[in-house]
Write a protein that holds these residues in place. Structure first.
Motif, mmCIF file in Angstrom:
data_model
loop_
_atom_site.group_PDB
_atom_site.id
_atom_site.type_symbol
_atom_site.label_atom_id
_atom_site.label_comp_id
_atom_site.label_asym_id
_atom_site.label_seq_id
_atom_site.Cartn_x
_atom_site.Cartn_y
_atom_site.Cartn_z
ATOM 1 N N CYS A 131 -11.371 74.148 6.728
ATOM 2 C CA CYS A 131 -11.585 74.247 6.478
ATOM 3 C C CYS A 131 -12.305 73.989 4.975
ATOM 4 O O CYS A 131 -11.522 72.910 5.041
ATOM 5 C CB CYS A 131 -11.520 74.891 5.252
ATOM 6 S SG CYS A 131 -11.193 75.898 4.209
ATOM 7 N N ASN B 123 -12.106 73.513 1.922
ATOM 8 C CA ASN B 123 -11.407 73.479 1.429
ATOM 9 C C ASN B 123 -10.825 71.849 1.112
ATOM 10 O O ASN B 123 -10.229 71.865 -0.136
ATOM 11 C CB ASN B 123 -10.351 74.669 0.705
ATOM 12 C CG ASN B 123 -11.147 75.564 0.003
ATOM 13 O OD1 ASN B 123 -12.245 75.517 -0.370
ATOM 14 N ND2 ASN B 123 -10.876 76.554 0.799
ATOM 15 N N LEU C 198 -8.616 81.851 4.655
ATOM 16 C CA LEU C 198 -9.454 81.256 4.162
ATOM 17 C C LEU C 198 -10.107 79.914 5.439
ATOM 18 O O LEU C 198 -11.330 79.578 5.723
ATOM 19 C CB LEU C 198 -9.690 80.614 3.374
ATOM 20 C CG LEU C 198 -8.907 80.748 1.657
ATOM 21 C CD1 LEU C 198 -8.885 80.509 0.532
ATOM 22 C CD2 LEU C 198 -10.144 82.315 1.216
ATOM 23 N N ALA C 199 -9.594 80.006 6.296
ATOM 24 C CA ALA C 199 -9.755 78.793 7.100
ATOM 25 C C ALA C 199 -11.198 79.317 7.848
ATOM 26 O O ALA C 199 -11.427 80.720 8.268
ATOM 27 C CB ALA C 199 -8.582 78.972 8.214
ATOM 28 N N SER D 219 -8.426 69.492 8.050
ATOM 29 C CA SER D 219 -8.493 69.953 6.964
ATOM 30 C C SER D 219 -9.331 71.524 7.609
ATOM 31 O O SER D 219 -9.685 70.891 8.623
ATOM 32 C CB SER D 219 -9.199 70.044 5.974
ATOM 33 O OG SER D 219 -8.891 69.608 5.160
ATOM 34 N N CYS E 209 -3.630 70.447 7.565
ATOM 35 C CA CYS E 209 -2.980 71.944 6.540
ATOM 36 C C CYS E 209 -3.180 72.723 8.073
ATOM 37 O O CYS E 209 -3.082 72.867 8.647
ATOM 38 C CB CYS E 209 -4.695 72.345 5.744
ATOM 39 S SG CYS E 209 -5.619 73.205 6.687
ATOM 40 N N PRO E 210 -2.210 74.380 7.795
ATOM 41 C CA PRO E 210 -1.840 75.587 7.717
ATOM 42 C C PRO E 210 -2.787 75.785 8.833
ATOM 43 O O PRO E 210 -3.767 75.788 9.974
ATOM 44 C CB PRO E 210 -1.680 76.306 7.030
ATOM 45 C CG PRO E 210 -1.064 76.079 6.750
ATOM 46 C CD PRO E 210 -1.964 74.230 5.471
ATOM 47 N N CYS F 98 -7.604 71.000 1.803
ATOM 48 C CA CYS F 98 -6.160 70.608 1.487
ATOM 49 C C CYS F 98 -6.005 69.516 2.400
ATOM 50 O O CYS F 98 -4.536 68.948 1.756
ATOM 51 C CB CYS F 98 -5.280 72.445 1.969
ATOM 52 S SG CYS F 98 -5.698 73.706 0.817
HETATM 53 S S1 SF4 Z 1 -8.128 73.164 3.872
HETATM 54 FE FE1 SF4 Z 1 -8.876 75.815 4.247
HETATM 55 S S2 SF4 Z 1 -7.853 75.744 6.361
HETATM 56 FE FE2 SF4 Z 1 -7.013 74.302 5.364
HETATM 57 S S3 SF4 Z 1 -5.368 75.609 4.477
HETATM 58 FE FE3 SF4 Z 1 -6.780 74.635 2.955
HETATM 59 S S4 SF4 Z 1 -8.145 76.643 2.690
HETATM 60 FE FE4 SF4 Z 1 -6.338 77.026 4.798
#
Ligand code: SF4
Lengths: 176, 551, 112
Positions: free
Chosen positions: B458, B460, B423-424, B456, B415-416, B462
């Protein structure tokens, strides 16, 4: 708070009666669902018109036995992001409720059309927006993909348009 | 491919006009940020660390050359010359201005695309198998039902303010490449004895803070009942999903708290109210959509492709790429080309405007003008003649698109992370880059066989770390980034959630830790046993011991 | 000995383009953290908050919050990695963001 009905501001003829208040004779009253169920023996014989407010976390089904005698149901949007009342409305309409369905709470312009589509037909709105804004908001989109909308702003159902002549959802007569 | 008719066009342009109005009202102050936020999110616009980020839907991952060109144009004109393909078959632009967003949406609608519901607590972009319509093991192309669901879920009046976001994934093949068991609703095609198709309906899978595998609520839902049945599920969720706690608001928690049986009973009760018998229109709409997904006119060809075979003999690099990046097609003489967006040391999923145009041209010339975005952040040319693959490879190579690591350890999902995402808790991209550099040698990658490594930034998730064979989760410990490693996750038909191995690692320790894990596998594997199989047989113990032995 | 001064800085995103901006002593928003007012006293913090709230109302900025930072030799460095990345740009694309436009904070975030 202004009341919006048929795209016009109108006088609110309904009175909210708390669970402990005495019932005014021959009026248009809104009681809570709790009182409706508890005092049904009394309310069934009420001389005026009967409305009920259903809290956000209650099941629409609890009103099923009373629907034919209700003239108003009030559902609430405590926050505009809380979408439960959309489904409560849909459930009530699916259940055959044909009376007035009112939305109260934090209503904003950009959700107004959705509310029409699920079956609301009166709205307790705040003073912030002018009548023209509400009128415009009720028809931001002229199309909807979903079928069986309880529409009142003249938008067309895409699928019904594409396949004209096939099986309308008769259970949900369109209001307008 | 699906093409918009006049209704679809009108719908998307009206929606764009509506957003333009909303953005103007926001900039003039008529709307507060609190009021505007859900509106912009429903059009895919986030506020991130450096700018706004726009997430554009690529419905069920399918796009044409023209559409890809437009994505390139947007990258060049409104962004900084690149875009990021995501695990949800979307593309994200990182440097967007609010004042230009409506123009971008307009440019998208010109090519039958949009950003509707790529965010917000509503039904998100529907994802499918990235080999849909091409995979040899496919029972049914999942895209028509995907398009039906896309339309039905667009601006659904009842389901636009759900307790939380809601994701559909669909597979038409027994081998699940769409991760349907870790989505809010997963659909999987089955055929019955009479040859009719139906859908297995799985509900309540998900990743994030509380990863869960979905439970099946219907084994075989007739095709024509899909829409009303989905409505019933959504209504139950909308009414009873928790709204008191953001972290408990996904449907998986509702399914879990009610119990699968009770949940199912609620859905069936709701469904019983529905006029399910009147679904002719849905059926006809599906039939109409299906026509757009008719197979392209493939040539009759032999399975043997002499030029292809020759080219492999003469060029080892090409042979390696062909071995790793091509997949079996339904039709003899054709193949599926997987373009890896994971060059050595690159940013997983990023492509420049120029690269997008190159891929668009290849698709137009060689793949019936079709491409797919995969949830592993790669691009697929679904219908390519084997005989054309060498020419394609040469073009890819000249444009830094010929990484031969498809499905291998270098094919990292990331993920970015903290480089972009508000949010990271930690960065993901630099970790992916370091690992990619460490295992730069594709020969070495091949020795490890198929390994899915997902990162990922965080909880979340992604970057799908829970379902990576190796998962890496970036966390923050008193201001320092550190990384937790999980093993044994999988998003396939035998889905599983990875197990945390032990204490986390500092960023610079991660590549060595991954190497230790892989070497442990190599040492203990049985002949022909893949990484995941070995892990499932051995359990975490030997990996733990190897990793933490030194400490 | 370099001169270290700890405090807080008010930051936000500019509404129209989303760029990270920092509130200066003169009450304007700068793209560069080095220009920011670094404050310690509750009164000064309150003044920054009041100013930011004003500018939210006039729709200039959004999402304002205070961050911990320190001034070293006249340059300001945010305490958290997240905020340092905001003052620079992505660590994996040093050709982009403030680090590329000459509006970066003075200190590298963390080695990539
Ligand atoms: S996993 Fe967390 S850090 Fe990665 S894109 Fe999703 S919200 Fe952002």
């Amino acid at each position: 708070m202004p009341l919006l009905k048929n795209n016009q501001f109108v006088n609110d003829e309904w009175t909210k009666v708390s669970d402990t208040d005495a019932l005014p004779e021959g009026a248009k009253i809104i009681v809570t669902s709790t009182r409706l169920i508890q005092d049904w023996d009394l309310l069934a014989k009420y001389t005026g018109l009967l409305g009920v407010s259903l809290a956000n976390n209650e099941r629409a089904e609890i009103l099923t036995p009373y629907l034919s005698q209700l003239s108003l149901i009030v559902l609430s949007f405590p926050a505009y992001t809380d979408g439960r009342a959309y489904s409560q409305a849909k459930d009530l309409r699916l259940d055959g409720y044909r009376g007035e369905l009112r939305a109260e709470g934090n209503l904003l312009l950009d959700q107004f059309q959705f509310m029409h589509q699920v079956g609301f037909d009166s709205f307790e709105v705040n003073e912030r927006f002018a009548l023209q804004q509400w009128q415009a908001a009720s028809k931001q989109m002229s199309l909807a993909y979903q079928r069986g909308l309880y529409r009142t702003s003249g938008e067309r159902e895409v699928w019904s348009q594409r396949h004209q002549g096939f099986a309308p959802w008769e259970e949900q007569p369109h209001a307008g | 491919m699906y093409r918009y008719d006049e209704f679809d066009h009108q719908f998307v342009s009206e929606r764009t006009a509506q957003f333009r109005d909303q953005a103007n009202r926001r900039m003039s102050g008529e709307l507060t940020e609190d009021e505007f936020r859900p509106l912009r999110l429903m059009n895919g616009l986030y506020l991130q660390l450096h700018a706004y980020m726009l997430r554009v839907a690529i419905p069920y991952g399918t796009l044409s050359g023209k559409q890809m060109r437009q994505l390139a144009y947007i990258a060049d004109k409104y962004d900084r010359g690149y875009g990021h393909f995501t695990t949800r078959q979307n593309i994200q632009y990182n440097w967007i201005k609010l004042e230009e967003t409506a123009d971008i949406l307009q440019a998208l609608s010109d090519v039958e695309m949009h950003a509707i519901q790529t965010s917000g607590n509503c039904i998100r972009n529907v994802t499918t198998d990235h080999w849909a319509g091409a995979a040899a093991d496919e029972l049914l192309d999942p895209r028509p039902i995907g398009e039906l669901i896309r339309q039905w879920s667009s601006l659904h009046p009842e389901f636009s303010f759900l307790p939380r976001k809601f994701k559909f994934a669909i597979t038409g093949a027994p081998h699940d490449r769409a991760a349907v068991k870790v989505h809010d609703i997963g659909l999987r095609a089955h055929k019955n004895d009479k040859g009719e198709t139906g859908w297995e309906v799985m509900v309540g899978g998900g990743q994030g803070r509380t990863p869960m595998i979905a439970v099946t609520v219907r084994d075989f839902l007739p095709e024509k009942e899909v829409i009303p049945y989905m409505e019933a599920i959504m209504r139950v969720y909308n009414l009873f999903g928790r709204r008191d706690n953001k972290y408990k608001a996904r449907i998986k928690i509702l399914v879990h708290e009610l119990g699968a049986e009770k949940f199912k009973a609620e859905v069936e009760a709701e469904y019983a109210k529905h006029p399910a018998q009147t679904t002719e229109v849905e059926q006809r709409e599906l039939t109409r959509i299906e026509k757009y997904f008719a197979q392209p006119s493939f040539e009759k060809m032999s399975r043997f492709a002499p030029h292809f075979e020759n080219a492999k003999r003469e060029n080892v690099d090409f042979a390696r790429w062909a071995k790793n990046n091509l997949a079996t097609h339904q039709v003899d003489g054709y193949t599926i080309v997987n373009i890896s967006l994971k060059p050595e040391g690159g940013i997983p999923g990023d492509a420049t405007g120029e690269q997008m145009r190159v891929m668009a041209t290849l698709a137009e010339r060689y793949s019936f003008d079709e491409m797919r975005v995969s949830h592993a952040q790669n691009i697929v040319l679904p219908h390519v003649k084997l005989e054309d693959t060498f020419a394609i490879w040469q073009v890819l190579k000249a444009n830094d698109l010929a990484a031969a690591n498809y499905g291998l350890i270098g094919d990292i999902i990331a993920c970015p992370g903290l480089d972009y995402c508000a949010l990271a808790t930690a960065r993901s991209i630099p970790i992916a880059q370091a690992i990619s550099r460490k295992f730069a040698d594709v020969k070495k990658q091949e020795e490890y066989g198929p390994v899915k490594l997902n990162i990922s930034g965080c909880i979340n998730a992604c970057g799908h770390h829970h379902v990576g064979h190796i998962g890496i989760l970036g966390l923050d410990k008193k201001g320092e980034e550190f990384y937790q490693i999980t093993l044994g996750g999988s998003s396939s038909e035998n889905a599983s959630i990875g197990t945390i191995l032990g204490p986390g690692f500092a960023a610079h320790e991660v590549p060595d830790a991954i190497e230790t894990i892989l070497n442990t596998y190599v040492k203990l594997r049985e002949p022909g046993e893949e990484f995941l199989g070995a892990y499932r047989r051995l359990g975490p113990k030997p990996f733990k011991e190897a990793l933490y032995a030194a400490a | 000995m370099s001169d270290v001064e700890k405090g807080q800085v008010m930051t936000a995103n500019r509404l129209r383009d989303g760029d990270a901006v920092f509130l200066t002593r003169a009450g304007i928003w700068s793209e560069k953290i080095d220009d920011a007012a670094l404050v310690q006293e509750p009164q000064a913090t309150a003044a920054l908050e009041a100013r930011a709230a004003e500018d939210v109302k006039t729709n200039h900025i959004t999402g304002q919050y205070l961050i911990d930072a320190e001034r070293i030799d006249g340059k300001i460095r945010a305490a958290l990695t997240r905020e340092r990345i905001r003052t620079l740009g992505p660590s994996v694309r040093t050709d982009l963001g403030k680090q590329a436009t000459g509006t970066a904070g003075a200190f590298a975030a963390v080695e990539a």
